[in-house]
Design a protein around this motif. Structure first.
Motif, short mmCIF file in Angstrom:
data_model
loop_
_atom_site.label_atom_id
_atom_site.label_comp_id
_atom_site.label_asym_id
_atom_site.label_seq_id
_atom_site.Cartn_x
_atom_site.Cartn_y
_atom_site.Cartn_z
N MET A 159 2.97 1.56 -3.78
CA MET A 159 2.38 1.40 -4.44
C MET A 159 2.37 2.93 -5.45
O MET A 159 1.67 3.57 -4.97
CB MET A 159 0.86 1.22 -4.49
N PRO A 160 2.99 2.91 -6.81
CA PRO A 160 2.74 4.34 -7.62
C PRO A 160 1.42 5.01 -7.60
O PRO A 160 -0.02 3.76 -7.87
CB PRO A 160 3.28 3.83 -8.37
N ALA A 161 0.82 6.04 -7.81
CA ALA A 161 -0.52 6.78 -8.13
C ALA A 161 -0.52 6.24 -10.16
O ALA A 161 0.58 6.39 -10.47
CB ALA A 161 -0.02 8.00 -7.73
N PHE A 162 -1.22 5.82 -9.85
CA PHE A 162 -2.06 5.51 -11.43
C PHE A 162 -3.39 5.69 -11.47
O PHE A 162 -4.00 5.65 -10.78
CB PHE A 162 -1.07 4.38 -12.10
N GLU A 163 -4.00 5.21 -12.55
CA GLU A 163 -5.44 5.33 -12.79
C GLU A 163 -6.31 4.14 -12.31
O GLU A 163 -7.46 4.85 -11.77
CB GLU A 163 -5.70 5.44 -14.89
N TYR A 164 -5.61 3.30 -11.86
CA TYR A 164 -6.53 2.49 -11.23
C TYR A 164 -5.70 1.94 -9.65
O TYR A 164 -5.71 0.61 -9.10
CB TYR A 164 -7.11 1.04 -11.74
N GLU A 165 -5.04 2.87 -9.19
CA GLU A 165 -4.70 2.92 -7.79
C GLU A 165 -5.63 2.36 -6.81
O GLU A 165 -5.66 1.41 -6.03
CB GLU A 165 -3.88 3.88 -7.56
N MET A 190 1.05 -1.04 -0.33
CA MET A 190 0.42 0.32 -0.49
C MET A 190 1.05 1.41 -0.22
O MET A 190 0.35 2.03 -0.43
CB MET A 190 -1.11 -0.07 1.11
N ALA A 208 -6.09 -0.81 -7.40
CA ALA A 208 -5.33 -1.94 -7.02
C ALA A 208 -5.36 -2.10 -5.18
O ALA A 208 -4.82 -3.12 -4.59
CB ALA A 208 -3.61 -1.18 -7.29
N ARG A 209 -5.68 -1.39 -4.89
CA ARG A 209 -4.99 -1.59 -3.18
C ARG A 209 -6.59 -1.49 -2.79
O ARG A 209 -6.42 -2.79 -1.67
CB ARG A 209 -6.33 0.36 -2.48
#
Length: 173
Positions: free
Chosen positions: A46-52, A43, A55-56
């Motif tokens: 985790m890089p910031a991206f569109e589907y973050e 958590m 993913a979390r």
């Protein structure tokens, strides 16, 4: 724990009630720590991206699933396993959703032996082998706490049961 007092027969007394040694929970506890650390790291890094968000959520769902299987279920199994030694029998109760109770009458016990590895000696537990004349024959109980005390109490209960049998036969005549 295990066998309620109202299930004891007349003249039967409880000698000892116990459950498996706490060392059974060492691996589930380590799994708890590792899963918590791994999911927290996942958590955090985790890089910031569109589907973050998805993913979390996936990390959380996988973590809860792993915690359930590797930590919560073994704890429930440990918590719902109990052994009761009485003056007349040795009772083994297991099961979380469905319960299983095995009773070994003292009159049917042939042999009792205890085994301990070096680690078990350090933890104060061991494996108890009870051989009986009943259907099951030999029962192996692992991770019994204070194995030598339990074995001594079991032998005492066997001696008391053996001493009591002739008296009962004389009374019947």
């Amino acid at each position: 724990m295990g066998l309620p007092d109202h299930h004891l027969t007349e003249g039967e007394r409880r000698i000892r009630s116990f459950r498996p040694h706490w060392k059974c929970l060492a691996v589930p506890f380590l799994a708890l720590l590792l899963i918590a650390a791994a999911s927290g790291a996942a958590m955090y890094f985790m890089p910031a991206f569109e589907y973050e968000g998805y993913a979390r959520a996936a990390v959380a769902v996988v973590s809860v699933g792993l915690l359930t299987v590797w930590t919560f279920v073994p704890y429930l199994q440990w918590r719902n396993t109990s052994y009761v030694l009485t003056s007349h029998r040795f009772t083994i109760s297991t099961g979380v959703l469905s319960k299983s109770h095995d009773d070994i009458p003292m009159s049917k016990v042939n042999t009792v032996s205890a085994d301990q590895t070096l680690w078990e000696r350090l933890f104060g537990c061991g494996t108890l082998n009870v051989e009986s004349a009943g259907e099951q024959g030999r029962i192996t109980l692992r991770d019994i706490p204070r194995i030598q005390e339990v074995r001594a109490e079991l032998f005492q209960a066997l001696d008391d049961a053996a001493d009591g049998e002739p008296d009962e036969e004389v009374r019947r005549r």
